[in-house]
Enzyme design. Structure first.
Site, PDB file in Angstrom:
ATOM      1  N   ILE A 145       0.892  -1.162   0.000  1.00 26.83           N
ATOM      2  CA  ILE A 145       0.000   0.000   0.000  1.00 26.83           C
ATOM      3  C   ILE A 145       0.930   1.211   0.000  1.00 26.83           C
ATOM      4  O   ILE A 145       1.561   1.512   1.010  1.00 26.83           O
ATOM      5  CB  ILE A 145      -0.931   0.020   1.216  1.00 26.83           C
ATOM      6  N   PRO A 146       1.067   1.904  -1.128  1.00 27.66           N
ATOM      7  CA  PRO A 146       2.171   2.855  -1.329  1.00 27.66           C
ATOM      8  C   PRO A 146       1.974   4.218  -0.657  1.00 27.66           C
ATOM      9  O   PRO A 146       1.838   5.251  -1.326  1.00 27.66           O
ATOM     10  CB  PRO A 146       2.226   2.983  -2.850  1.00 27.66           C
ATOM     11  N   CYS A 147       2.013   4.239   0.659  1.00 24.22           N
ATOM     12  CA  CYS A 147       1.853   5.501   1.374  1.00 24.22           C
ATOM     13  C   CYS A 147       2.998   6.463   1.094  1.00 24.22           C
ATOM     14  O   CYS A 147       2.866   7.669   1.334  1.00 24.22           O
ATOM     15  CB  CYS A 147       1.700   5.254   2.873  1.00 24.22           C
ATOM     16  N   HIS A 148       4.129   5.955   0.554  1.00 21.93           N
ATOM     17  CA  HIS A 148       5.243   6.846   0.207  1.00 21.93           C
ATOM     18  C   HIS A 148       4.889   7.755  -0.968  1.00 21.93           C
ATOM     19  O   HIS A 148       5.590   8.734  -1.219  1.00 21.93           O
ATOM     20  CB  HIS A 148       6.496   6.022  -0.123  1.00 21.93           C
ATOM     21  N   ARG A 149       3.801   7.443  -1.671  1.00 21.83           N
ATOM     22  CA  ARG A 149       3.376   8.274  -2.801  1.00 21.83           C
ATOM     23  C   ARG A 149       2.455   9.417  -2.389  1.00 21.83           C
ATOM     24  O   ARG A 149       1.926  10.125  -3.246  1.00 21.83           O
ATOM     25  CB  ARG A 149       2.683   7.397  -3.858  1.00 21.83           C
TER      26      ARG A 149
END
Length: 246
Positions: A145-149
């Protein structure tokens, strides 16, 4: 959802396992039961990850060299090809609001970024920007789940729970995001860019912007873009929210 095995249960036949996957930024550890992922972490040792799982999940985990084939394929495609993670994630420990935030975050394409305000607006809670940031901080499976984006309203990177801002920068750079360009826009107060070919305005990392074409009209807000006769891009769905986390 399966019943969890607690730390007080027998360690001889745990229901929870963890496996390692190589990535461009180090070893990626994933804990799961059946083919449902419940925890993920980048870097560190097997011992450290097992300890993290025990503390956060309250379960015993055992290392498994070869995870289930379907799980392995979904994770590898996510890590190596930037595909959206197609497997199941256990969100049973999260509130409904937190789940909505994370499900929306999974829609952000590889190589692009969105703001906290964008996520909040997309889930129908435009004033819950701070709560959105808190929910992302509780993401149990970063990268999948790409929370870094998700970045601040001015496109500065902001914080990142899995290794800090520099790790966030490294992840985005590995996915093709021009972080220096975003930070230059932040310095100039630019929020949106013209897509001249489509007659629209976009968030700066939107893939619909034509590569190699110099964008001559940056905009500080959506109203400025609309006054120039541009419509919001239907792919990146830009908003006029100007909220940012402190």
């Amino acid at each position: 959802m399966m019943n969890s095995t607690t730390a007080s249960d027998s360690a001889s036949s745990p229901d929870f396992f963890f496996s390692s996957f190589p990535s461009r930024l180090g070893t990626f550890w994933v804990a799961y039961f059946d083919d449902i992922v419940c925890r993920a972490e980048l870097g560190g040792s097997a011992e450290k990850f097992a300890r993290t799982c025990g503390e956060s999940l309250g379960v015993i985990t055992a290392y498994r060299k070869a995870p289930p084939a379907q799980l392995h394929t979904a994770i590898v495609r996510c890590l190596e090809q930037g595909e959206r993670y197609s497997g199941q994630v256990d969100m049973s420990r999260l509130s409904p609001f937190q789940q909505r935030v994370l499900h929306k975050t999974m829609e952000i394409p590889c190589g692009e970024v969105r703001t906290y305000g964008w996520v909040a607006c997309e889930i129908g809670a435009p004033r819950a920007v701070r709560a959105t940031g808190t929910a992302l901080g509780k993401n149990p499976v970063p990268i999948l789940i790409p929370c870094h984006r998700v970045v601040q309203a001015d496109y500065r990177l902001g914080q990142y729970g899995m290794g800090g801002t520099e790790q966030k920068r490294a992840l985005l750079t590995s996915e093709g995001v021009d972080v220096d360009f975003l930070e230059d826009l932040a310095h100039r107060g630019v929020r949106y860019l013209e897509n001249r070919a489509e007659g629209t305005y976009c968030v700066p990392s939107c893939h619909s912007l034509l590569t190699g074409v110099t964008v001559v009209r940056p905009f500080h807000d959506s109203e400025q873009a609309r006054q120039e006769g541009l419509q919001p891009c239907s792919l990146c769905r830009p908003t006029s929210l100007q909220f940012s986390l402190p």
